[in-house]
Design a protein around this motif. Structure first.
Motif, PDB file in Angstrom:
ATOM      1  N   ALA A  54       0.831  -1.202   0.000  1.00  0.00           N
ATOM      2  CA  ALA A  54       0.000   0.000   0.000  1.00  0.00           C
ATOM      3  C   ALA A  54       0.863   1.250   0.000  1.00  0.00           C
ATOM      4  CB  ALA A  54      -0.906   0.010   1.225  1.00  0.00           C
ATOM      5  N   GLY A  55       0.435   2.230  -0.760  1.00  0.00           N
ATOM      6  CA  GLY A  55       1.079   3.539  -0.755  1.00  0.00           C
ATOM      7  C   GLY A  55       0.232   4.541  -0.001  1.00  0.00           C
ATOM      8  N   ASN A  56       0.721   5.750   0.115  1.00  0.00           N
ATOM      9  CA  ASN A  56      -0.003   6.779   0.856  1.00  0.00           C
ATOM     10  C   ASN A  56      -1.277   7.234   0.151  1.00  0.00           C
ATOM     11  OD1 ASN A  56       2.163   7.978  -0.866  1.00  0.00           O
ATOM     12  ND2 ASN A  56       1.168   9.889  -0.301  1.00  0.00           N
ATOM     13  N   CYS A  57      -1.458   6.895  -1.114  1.00  0.00           N
ATOM     14  CA  CYS A  57      -2.694   7.232  -1.834  1.00  0.00           C
ATOM     15  C   CYS A  57      -3.610   6.023  -2.046  1.00  0.00           C
ATOM     16  CB  CYS A  57      -2.353   7.860  -3.187  1.00  0.00           C
ATOM     17  SG  CYS A  57      -1.568   9.464  -3.071  1.00  0.00           S
ATOM     18  N   ARG A  62      -6.477  -3.185   2.235  1.00  0.00           N
ATOM     19  CA  ARG A  62      -5.966  -4.104   3.257  1.00  0.00           C
ATOM     20  C   ARG A  62      -4.541  -4.547   2.936  1.00  0.00           C
ATOM     21  NH1 ARG A  62     -11.274  -7.809   4.500  1.00  0.00           N
ATOM     22  NH2 ARG A  62     -12.509  -6.090   5.297  1.00  0.00           N
ATOM     23  N   LEU A  63      -3.958  -3.937   1.935  1.00  0.00           N
ATOM     24  CA  LEU A  63      -2.590  -4.285   1.574  1.00  0.00           C
ATOM     25  C   LEU A  63      -1.638  -3.869   2.699  1.00  0.00           C
ATOM     26  CD1 LEU A  63      -2.531  -3.028  -2.116  1.00  0.00           C
ATOM     27  CD2 LEU A  63      -2.378  -5.412  -1.357  1.00  0.00           C
ATOM     28  N   PRO A  64      -0.559  -4.616   2.902  1.00  0.00           N
ATOM     29  CA  PRO A  64       0.414  -4.231   3.928  1.00  0.00           C
ATOM     30  C   PRO A  64       1.225  -3.019   3.464  1.00  0.00           C
ATOM     31  CG  PRO A  64       1.244  -6.097   2.683  1.00  0.00           C
ATOM     32  CD  PRO A  64      -0.173  -5.849   2.203  1.00  0.00           C
ATOM     33  N   VAL A  65       1.767  -2.255   4.413  1.00  0.00           N
ATOM     34  CA  VAL A  65       2.625  -1.120   4.058  1.00  0.00           C
ATOM     35  C   VAL A  65       4.044  -1.593   3.762  1.00  0.00           C
ATOM     36  CG1 VAL A  65       1.241   0.575   5.293  1.00  0.00           C
ATOM     37  CG2 VAL A  65       3.153  -0.533   6.452  1.00  0.00           C
ATOM     38  N   ALA A  66       4.367  -2.799   4.177  1.00  0.00           N
ATOM     39  CA  ALA A  66       5.669  -3.406   3.868  1.00  0.00           C
ATOM     40  C   ALA A  66       5.490  -4.914   3.835  1.00  0.00           C
ATOM     41  CB  ALA A  66       6.713  -3.014   4.908  1.00  0.00           C
ATOM     42  N   ARG A  75      16.004 -12.590  -0.880  1.00  0.00           N
ATOM     43  CA  ARG A  75      15.078 -12.023   0.109  1.00  0.00           C
ATOM     44  C   ARG A  75      14.922 -10.521  -0.157  1.00  0.00           C
ATOM     45  NH1 ARG A  75      12.777 -13.869   4.793  1.00  0.00           N
ATOM     46  NH2 ARG A  75      12.682 -12.403   6.536  1.00  0.00           N
ATOM     47  N   ILE A  76      13.658 -10.092  -0.367  1.00  0.00           N
ATOM     48  CA  ILE A  76      13.363  -8.732  -0.825  1.00  0.00           C
ATOM     49  C   ILE A  76      12.441  -8.031   0.163  1.00  0.00           C
ATOM     50  CG2 ILE A  76      12.338  -7.366  -2.687  1.00  0.00           C
ATOM     51  CD1 ILE A  76      12.850  -9.841  -4.506  1.00  0.00           C
ATOM     52  N   PHE A  77      12.822  -6.818   0.560  1.00  0.00           N
ATOM     53  CA  PHE A  77      11.983  -5.954   1.380  1.00  0.00           C
ATOM     54  C   PHE A  77      11.287  -4.969   0.451  1.00  0.00           C
ATOM     55  CE2 PHE A  77      11.225  -2.126   3.929  1.00  0.00           C
ATOM     56  CZ  PHE A  77      10.505  -2.674   4.963  1.00  0.00           C
ATOM     57  N   MET A  78       9.948  -4.933   0.510  1.00  0.00           N
ATOM     58  CA  MET A  78       9.140  -4.082  -0.364  1.00  0.00           C
ATOM     59  C   MET A  78       8.303  -3.128   0.471  1.00  0.00           C
ATOM     60  SD  MET A  78       7.510  -7.123  -2.657  1.00  0.00           S
ATOM     61  CE  MET A  78       8.501  -8.538  -3.084  1.00  0.00           C
ATOM     62  N   THR A  79       8.318  -1.861   0.100  1.00  0.00           N
ATOM     63  CA  THR A  79       7.482  -0.869   0.770  1.00  0.00           C
ATOM     64  C   THR A  79       7.286   0.311  -0.168  1.00  0.00           C
ATOM     65  OG1 THR A  79       7.163   0.397   2.806  1.00  0.00           O
ATOM     66  CG2 THR A  79       9.395   0.357   1.898  1.00  0.00           C
ATOM     67  N   HIS A  80       6.284   1.115   0.109  1.00  0.00           N
ATOM     68  CA  HIS A  80       6.119   2.331  -0.676  1.00  0.00           C
ATOM     69  C   HIS A  80       7.170   3.351  -0.258  1.00  0.00           C
ATOM     70  CE1 HIS A  80       4.167   5.165  -3.258  1.00  0.00           C
ATOM     71  NE2 HIS A  80       3.940   6.010  -2.268  1.00  0.00           N
ATOM     72  N   GLY A  81       7.447   3.392   1.024  1.00  0.00           N
ATOM     73  CA  GLY A  81       8.548   4.224   1.499  1.00  0.00           C
ATOM     74  C   GLY A  81       8.172   5.397   2.366  1.00  0.00           C
ATOM     75  N   HIS A  82       6.918   5.811   2.347  1.00  0.00           N
ATOM     76  CA  HIS A  82       6.546   7.010   3.111  1.00  0.00           C
ATOM     77  C   HIS A  82       6.704   6.813   4.617  1.00  0.00           C
ATOM     78  CE1 HIS A  82       2.937   4.599   2.559  1.00  0.00           C
ATOM     79  NE2 HIS A  82       2.284   5.291   3.463  1.00  0.00           N
ATOM     80  N   PHE A 107      11.445   0.538  -2.995  1.00  0.00           N
ATOM     81  CA  PHE A 107      10.480   1.530  -2.558  1.00  0.00           C
ATOM     82  C   PHE A 107      10.001   2.358  -3.741  1.00  0.00           C
ATOM     83  CE2 PHE A 107      14.464   3.788  -2.540  1.00  0.00           C
ATOM     84  CZ  PHE A 107      14.167   5.119  -2.805  1.00  0.00           C
ATOM     85  N   GLY A 108       8.933   3.112  -3.520  1.00  0.00           N
ATOM     86  CA  GLY A 108       8.387   4.041  -4.514  1.00  0.00           C
ATOM     87  C   GLY A 108       8.323   5.430  -3.900  1.00  0.00           C
ATOM     88  N   HIS A 109       7.174   6.063  -4.009  1.00  0.00           N
ATOM     89  CA  HIS A 109       6.816   7.313  -3.334  1.00  0.00           C
ATOM     90  C   HIS A 109       7.433   8.570  -3.941  1.00  0.00           C
ATOM     91  CE1 HIS A 109       5.051   9.733  -0.215  1.00  0.00           C
ATOM     92  NE2 HIS A 109       6.222  10.103   0.273  1.00  0.00           N
ATOM     93  N   THR A 110       8.702   8.568  -4.282  1.00  0.00           N
ATOM     94  CA  THR A 110       9.346   9.799  -4.750  1.00  0.00           C
ATOM     95  C   THR A 110       9.118  10.072  -6.231  1.00  0.00           C
ATOM     96  OG1 THR A 110      11.450   8.737  -5.301  1.00  0.00           O
ATOM     97  CG2 THR A 110      11.189   9.548  -3.028  1.00  0.00           C
TER      98      THR A 110
END
Length: 168
Positions: A54-57, A62-66, A75-82, A107-110
């Motif tokens: 999940a991203g800030n928008c 119900r998606l996780p933020v990470a 092994r990969i850590f995934m997040t939107h980043g905010h 990450f994304g967000h930027t």
């Protein structure tokens, strides 16, 4: 495995469709948030497994933020980043990834593409945005990740040609 990594599509899926036509069928897709779409919709567009955060928008999701996934032994850590303050740097994100034994942090967000492979133990990346890029030139971007069991993954940052891009 061939993995398509995207972020910040913000409900505009036409450029994602262009990417999929251009690269062919990936083994899976990772969406790093602000899709403003459903997981089911992205699965139907890509016709492959989709790992998504999940991203800030992404309201009312119900998606996780990470999340952490292991793909082809990587092994990969995934997040939107905010939540990791990526707009001011990647230190917190890198620390979280290392704490969880990850070799890649995404990450994304930027809305700005980024690949940092300077640390031999952790690659940090951002595919940018397919819909609203913010880097110089404002070209929609994505990353292709190639994995093979027992080998370090390879990353290729790619851009859509301006004549292919759907304008919003």
């Amino acid at each position: 495995m061939r993995i398509l990594i995207v972020s910040d599509t913000h409900g505009y899926d036409s450029n994602l469709r262009i990417v999929l036509e251009k690269i062919g069928q990936p083994d899976c897709m990772i969406h790093l948030g602000d899709s403003e779409s459903t997981l089911e919709n992205l699965r139907s567009i890509s016709n492959c497994p989709v790992y998504m955060v999940a991203g800030n928008c992404d309201y009312f999701t119900r998606l996780p933020v990470a999340r952490i996934e292991e793909l082809d032994g990587c092994r990969i850590f995934m997040t939107h980043g905010h939540y990791y303050y990526v707009s001011v740097g990647v230190r917190d994100l890198a620390e979280e990834a290392r704490t969880n034994g990850c070799k890649v942090a995404m990450f994304g967000h930027t809305h700005r593409p980024f690949i940092d492979e300077s640390d031999p133990d952790l690659t940090i990346l951002n595919p940018g945005s397919l819909s609203f890029p913010r880097q110089e030139g404002h070209r929609p971007s994505y990353i292709l990740m190639e994995t093979a069991a027992g080998q370090k993954p390879a990353f290729t940052l790619r851009y859509l040609d301006h004549n292919l891009v759907k304008k919003y």
